[in-house]
Design a protein around this motif. Structure first.
Motif, PDB file in Angstrom:
ATOM      1  N   ILE A 214      77.285  11.663 -37.065  1.00 21.86           N
ATOM      2  CA  ILE A 214      76.804  11.118 -38.338  1.00 21.86           C
ATOM      3  C   ILE A 214      76.991   9.605 -38.367  1.00 21.86           C
ATOM      4  O   ILE A 214      76.119   8.855 -38.821  1.00 21.86           O
ATOM      5  N   ASN A 215      78.126   9.157 -37.853  1.00 24.26           N
ATOM      6  CA  ASN A 215      78.408   7.723 -37.817  1.00 24.26           C
ATOM      7  C   ASN A 215      77.341   6.970 -37.019  1.00 24.26           C
ATOM      8  O   ASN A 215      76.871   5.906 -37.432  1.00 24.26           O
ATOM      9  N   THR A 216      76.940   7.553 -35.886  1.00 19.79           N
ATOM     10  CA  THR A 216      75.908   6.920 -35.070  1.00 19.79           C
ATOM     11  C   THR A 216      74.599   6.806 -35.854  1.00 19.79           C
ATOM     12  O   THR A 216      73.927   5.776 -35.818  1.00 19.79           O
ATOM     13  N   VAL A 217      74.253   7.878 -36.573  1.00 17.28           N
ATOM     14  CA  VAL A 217      73.034   7.844 -37.380  1.00 17.28           C
ATOM     15  C   VAL A 217      73.151   6.746 -38.446  1.00 17.28           C
ATOM     16  O   VAL A 217      72.216   5.959 -38.652  1.00 17.28           O
ATOM     17  N   ALA A 218      74.315   6.662 -39.097  1.00 15.57           N
ATOM     18  CA  ALA A 218      74.515   5.652 -40.146  1.00 15.57           C
ATOM     19  C   ALA A 218      74.353   4.245 -39.577  1.00 15.57           C
ATOM     20  O   ALA A 218      73.661   3.400 -40.161  1.00 15.57           O
ATOM     21  N   ILE A 219      74.981   3.990 -38.434  1.00 13.47           N
ATOM     22  CA  ILE A 219      74.884   2.650 -37.836  1.00 13.47           C
ATOM     23  C   ILE A 219      73.449   2.333 -37.438  1.00 13.47           C
ATOM     24  O   ILE A 219      72.978   1.214 -37.587  1.00 13.47           O
ATOM     25  N   SER A 220      72.735   3.369 -36.972  1.00 12.81           N
ATOM     26  CA  SER A 220      71.375   3.119 -36.503  1.00 12.81           C
ATOM     27  C   SER A 220      70.453   2.700 -37.644  1.00 12.81           C
ATOM     28  O   SER A 220      69.436   2.060 -37.419  1.00 12.81           O
ATOM     29  N   PHE A 221      70.822   3.063 -38.880  1.00 14.27           N
ATOM     30  CA  PHE A 221      70.005   2.675 -40.028  1.00 14.27           C
ATOM     31  C   PHE A 221      70.555   1.442 -40.741  1.00 14.27           C
ATOM     32  O   PHE A 221      70.177   1.144 -41.862  1.00 14.27           O
ATOM     33  N   ASN A 222      71.512   0.765 -40.090  1.00  8.88           N
ATOM     34  CA  ASN A 222      72.121  -0.384 -40.752  1.00  8.88           C
ATOM     35  C   ASN A 222      71.606  -1.683 -40.157  1.00  8.88           C
ATOM     36  O   ASN A 222      71.211  -1.743 -38.994  1.00  8.88           O
TER      37      ASN A 222
ATOM     38  N   THR B 216      65.411  -0.356 -41.169  1.00  5.64           N
ATOM     39  CA  THR B 216      64.789   0.486 -40.142  1.00  5.64           C
ATOM     40  C   THR B 216      64.404  -0.353 -38.929  1.00  5.64           C
ATOM     41  O   THR B 216      63.739   0.120 -38.022  1.00  5.64           O
ATOM     42  N   LYS B 217      64.864  -1.609 -38.952  1.00  2.57           N
ATOM     43  CA  LYS B 217      64.452  -2.533 -37.892  1.00  2.57           C
ATOM     44  C   LYS B 217      64.872  -2.060 -36.507  1.00  2.57           C
ATOM     45  O   LYS B 217      64.179  -2.307 -35.527  1.00  2.57           O
ATOM     46  N   ASN B 218      66.051  -1.399 -36.447  1.00  3.20           N
ATOM     47  CA  ASN B 218      66.522  -0.941 -35.147  1.00  3.20           C
ATOM     48  C   ASN B 218      65.525   0.019 -34.516  1.00  3.20           C
ATOM     49  O   ASN B 218      65.244  -0.044 -33.334  1.00  3.20           O
ATOM     50  N   TYR B 219      64.997   0.913 -35.364  1.00  4.99           N
ATOM     51  CA  TYR B 219      64.046   1.884 -34.846  1.00  4.99           C
ATOM     52  C   TYR B 219      62.743   1.206 -34.465  1.00  4.99           C
ATOM     53  O   TYR B 219      62.122   1.560 -33.460  1.00  4.99           O
ATOM     54  N   VAL B 220      62.337   0.216 -35.290  1.00  4.23           N
ATOM     55  CA  VAL B 220      61.121  -0.516 -34.956  1.00  4.23           C
ATOM     56  C   VAL B 220      61.299  -1.179 -33.589  1.00  4.23           C
ATOM     57  O   VAL B 220      60.426  -1.113 -32.719  1.00  4.23           O
ATOM     58  N   THR B 221      62.479  -1.778 -33.386  1.00  7.57           N
ATOM     59  CA  THR B 221      62.751  -2.440 -32.105  1.00  7.57           C
ATOM     60  C   THR B 221      62.733  -1.441 -30.954  1.00  7.57           C
ATOM     61  O   THR B 221      62.068  -1.655 -29.943  1.00  7.57           O
ATOM     62  N   VAL B 222      63.468  -0.339 -31.151  1.00 10.76           N
ATOM     63  CA  VAL B 222      63.578   0.634 -30.065  1.00 10.76           C
ATOM     64  C   VAL B 222      62.223   1.237 -29.721  1.00 10.76           C
ATOM     65  O   VAL B 222      61.817   1.284 -28.562  1.00 10.76           O
ATOM     66  N   LEU B 223      61.511   1.688 -30.765  1.00  8.34           N
ATOM     67  CA  LEU B 223      60.255   2.376 -30.503  1.00  8.34           C
ATOM     68  C   LEU B 223      59.154   1.407 -30.077  1.00  8.34           C
ATOM     69  O   LEU B 223      58.139   1.816 -29.527  1.00  8.34           O
ATOM     70  N   GLY B 224      59.379   0.118 -30.315  1.00  8.51           N
ATOM     71  CA  GLY B 224      58.379  -0.864 -29.911  1.00  8.51           C
ATOM     72  C   GLY B 224      58.548  -1.311 -28.476  1.00  8.51           C
ATOM     73  O   GLY B 224      57.663  -1.942 -27.907  1.00  8.51           O
TER      74      GLY B 224
ATOM     75  N   VAL C 291      70.098   8.091 -31.237  1.00  6.05           N
ATOM     76  CA  VAL C 291      69.563   9.082 -32.181  1.00  6.05           C
ATOM     77  C   VAL C 291      68.230   9.614 -31.681  1.00  6.05           C
ATOM     78  O   VAL C 291      67.990  10.826 -31.689  1.00  6.05           O
ATOM     79  N   VAL C 292      67.370   8.704 -31.198  1.00  6.96           N
ATOM     80  CA  VAL C 292      66.068   9.141 -30.684  1.00  6.96           C
ATOM     81  C   VAL C 292      66.258  10.133 -29.542  1.00  6.96           C
ATOM     82  O   VAL C 292      65.575  11.151 -29.455  1.00  6.96           O
ATOM     83  N   THR C 293      67.241   9.850 -28.677  1.00  8.58           N
ATOM     84  CA  THR C 293      67.443  10.696 -27.504  1.00  8.58           C
ATOM     85  C   THR C 293      68.045  12.048 -27.862  1.00  8.58           C
ATOM     86  O   THR C 293      67.724  13.065 -27.260  1.00  8.58           O
ATOM     87  N   MET C 294      68.956  12.074 -28.845  1.00  6.48           N
ATOM     88  CA  MET C 294      69.613  13.355 -29.114  1.00  6.48           C
ATOM     89  C   MET C 294      68.892  14.195 -30.167  1.00  6.48           C
ATOM     90  O   MET C 294      69.141  15.395 -30.261  1.00  6.48           O
ATOM     91  N   LEU C 295      67.980  13.580 -30.897  1.00  9.00           N
ATOM     92  CA  LEU C 295      67.313  14.300 -31.975  1.00  9.00           C
ATOM     93  C   LEU C 295      66.636  15.600 -31.528  1.00  9.00           C
ATOM     94  O   LEU C 295      66.867  16.651 -32.144  1.00  9.00           O
ATOM     95  N   PRO C 296      65.805  15.547 -30.466  1.00  4.82           N
ATOM     96  CA  PRO C 296      65.127  16.795 -30.073  1.00  4.82           C
ATOM     97  C   PRO C 296      66.121  17.917 -29.775  1.00  4.82           C
ATOM     98  O   PRO C 296      65.910  19.066 -30.191  1.00  4.82           O
ATOM     99  N   ILE C 297      67.202  17.578 -29.091  1.00  3.03           N
ATOM    100  CA  ILE C 297      68.168  18.614 -28.717  1.00  3.03           C
ATOM    101  C   ILE C 297      68.885  19.161 -29.942  1.00  3.03           C
ATOM    102  O   ILE C 297      69.038  20.368 -30.112  1.00  3.03           O
TER     103      ILE C 297
END
Lengths: 326, 306
Positions: B42-50, B69-77, B278-284
């Protein structure tokens, strides 16, 4: 190296095989039978070629350990040096240290993961409400499915200067600890990581064993006025004792395998002396420094120790009258 | 029903002080266990949205402090993450299919009671569980086979594993011989028996093995580093995570390096890594709860003692 984590479960299937060997019967090899089974024989042969190439051919590479191997001259024409590489290994202080680290962390991991899995299985079995039991069990599997990369990353976060662990220490008025800067913390960290990742998963087999204990025993004990603790001690534990012994025996061979990914990912120059394992030694010398002969020699040492451990464990099992692997 | 209730009631009455202590202890144990297992995730998810720079101050626990959500924009970009995701999915799918097909076929062969070379072939595979050539000889072999610097090094070498094969074999041995015999009387060959009779009955164990292989493929990174280090186009999500992790560790994860940023905007290695994690562990995480009965049965086939 591949799937070394599965090694524990691997041997379980191997064990099962032996038990069923009893009911075999032989069909004589005749022309008609060979023709009838041609599909089976051809399929087996194709897979035999595959297995030979990928599992047996590398064993031929062990010759390198006795040579001054150079890629230019190849296996056939490299100069033989006898046991020089092994002599070097055993006089190399770094190697002695990595063997010590591997065995130390391996043993620590084995004991800790073992005890935790058994304790968790027994305690979870005592949770009577299915509403709670099922979700707890599902949650307990979760870490097993995460890769070591993710687990080490998470651990690194938790133990960093601003991580939760140091926050808790500060809250109680202690001074923050630099966990990855001092040698004394590394083994416990690796041990904890293993326990965190595998407790729920390893408990599966014990829970299955507990379920197969005759419920009458518990009822009888209740009538005799036994409390929960007495029932655990006198029924549950003896009931899963064979399973415990078998798994313990099988995992002893793995003590020498217990360590690569965490150590590789979390190790740094400050704690190298306690974090490097045999696999990392092989990687550094055999791959990065391209001393193929030395890398192979260290690999052979590891294989031999592993087989010796398995045979010894098996021998002890035989002597003490427990179930054996072979 | 009422009788059961009565029994429960009687049990309750009988509870001694020890039992209460035990229940209290057990509840605390389970509570801590669940918290310690779930908190880091949960902590990892929280940090990823910070927000990145804000996260460096620490003190984020269960919920992001400055939502972003910038982290996700960066990662997915990032192009390398996109390629890695495709390769990861490909190796998981192709690897699982290949492993399933070959292990099932081999298990079928060695589980036939009448197979002439049954014990020899079984022994050949069991030995591979205990002896292996080691890192260096294997690497040189793959080089000679031109498997390094290619995608196939992920799926071909580990394809048949003796463990998975033996799990399937054990399951197949439990299927009555009479099915095979009656099919043979009707003129069916061995392949037909495998495809039409044994396989449909083996779906549960097929699912188990596929699950084991898929998880292994999804989580692998060492083979990427060892065999395809120079080939960025064959990198996987886990290996990208390894790289991100080492960048975080070099940065030291402390507040002095607040200015270290990757890319643009307020993202830091720590938050970007969390998002990638988070992106990597989500599917599992989404899938495994539904597959429980398959891996539980797989492990118990593997060796619980009756």
């Amino acid at each position: 190296m591949s799937q070394s984590n599965d090694a524990t479960v691997k041997s379980r299937a191997g064990f099962r095989r032996k038990k069923q060997k009893v009911e075999e019967y032989k069909v004589p090899i005749t022309k008609a039978e060979v023709k009838k089974q041609s599909f089976l024989i051809i399929t087996a042969a194709i897979f035999l070629v595959y297995g030979f190439v990928f599992y047996y051919l590398p064993l031929g590479g062990w010759i390198m350990a006795f040579q001054k191997y150079k890629p230019k001259t190849g296996l056939l024409h490299s100069q033989f040096v006898g046991l020089d590489k092994f002599k070097f290994l055993f006089s190399d202080k770094t190697f002695i240290r990595v063997v010590w680290n591997t065995l130390g962390m391996g043993t620590l991991n084995l004991i800790a993961t073992f005890i935790m899995a058994i304790v968790f299985a027994i305690l979870l079995n005592e949770v009577r409400q299915n509403v709670l039991k099922k979700p707890i069990q599902t949650i307990s599997y979760l870490p097993h499915f995460l890769s070591w990369v993710i687990v080490t990353g998470i651990l690194h976060d938790a133990l960093s200067a601003n991580g939760i662990v140091n926050d808790i220490i500060r809250f109680f008025g202690g001074t923050p600890i630099v966990f990855f800067g001092e040698t004394k913390y590394f083994w416990p960290i690796v041990c904890f990581a293993n326990v965190w990742k595998e407790t729920g998963w390893n408990a599966i087999i014990y829970l299955a064993a507990i379920t197969s204990i005759d419920p009458c025993l518990y009822e009888a004990a209740s009538i005799d006025g036994a409390g929960r603790w007495a029932k655990i001690k006198n029924i549950t534990l003896p009931g899963i004792r064979p399973t415990i012994m078998i798994l313990l025996l099988m995992n002893i061979g793995n003590v020498i395998n217990a360590g690569f990914e965490v150590q590789y990912l979390l190790g740094n120059d400050l704690i190298k002396s306690v974090s490097d394992t045999i696999d990392i030694y092989v990687l550094t010398w055999g791959i990065s420094q391209s001393d193929f002969s030395l890398g192979t020699a260290a690999g052979i040492f590891k294989s031999v120790v592993s087989i010796v451990l398995i045979v010894v464990a098996n021998y002890i099992a035989k002597k003490t009258g427990e179930e054996r692997l072979f | 029903m009422s009788r059961e209730k009565e029994v429960v009631k009687r049990k309750r009455m009988k509870k001694s002080g020890y039992d209460y202590a035990f229940i209290v202890f057990n509840t605390i144990f389970m509570f801590l266990f669940v918290v310690i297992t779930l908190y880091p995730v949960i902590n990892t998810v929280a940090i990823s949205f910070n927000d990145g720079t804000d996260a460096v101050r620490g003190g984020i626990y269960l919920w992001p402090r400055m939502f972003s959500t910038k982290n996700y924009v960066t990662v997915l970009g990032k192009q390398n993450i996109k390629t890695a995701a495709v390769i990861t999915v490909l190796r998981t799918v192709i690897g699982s299919i290949l492993a399933l097909a070959t292990n099932a076929l081999l298990a079928f062969v060695v589980s036939r009671k009448k197979f002439l070379f049954k014990s020899g072939v079984s022994l050949f595979w069991v030995i591979t569980m205990y002896v292996n050539g080691g890192l260096v000889p294997v690497l040189l072999l793959y080089k000679d086979l031109h498997l390094t610097n290619s995608f196939w090094v992920y799926v071909i070498p580990g394809m048949i594993s003796a463990f998975n094969m033996l799990v399937m074999r054990t399951y197949m041995q439990g299927i009555p011989d009479s099915l095979e015999e009656s099919a043979q009387l009707d003129g069916a060959g061995y392949f037909t028996i495998f495809w039409k009779i044994i396989s449909p009955l083996c779906l549960p164990v097929y699912a188990t093995v596929t699950l084991f292989v898929a998880v292994y493929q999804w989580n692998s990174w060492f083979d990427v580093m060892l065999y395809n280090r120079m080939k960025a186009e064959y990198s996987t999500l886990q290996y990208e995570l390894v790289k991100l992790l080492s960048s975080v560790m070099q940065q030291g994860g402390n507040a002095n390096n607040i200015n270290t940023t990757v890319g643009s905007g307020n993202v830091t290695p720590v938050t970007v890594r969390s998002a990638a994690t988070v992106v990597t562990m989500l599917p599992i995480i989404c899938l495994y709860p539904f597959l429980q009965r398959y891996f539980v049965s797989g492990l118990t086939i593997g060796g619980v003692k009756e």
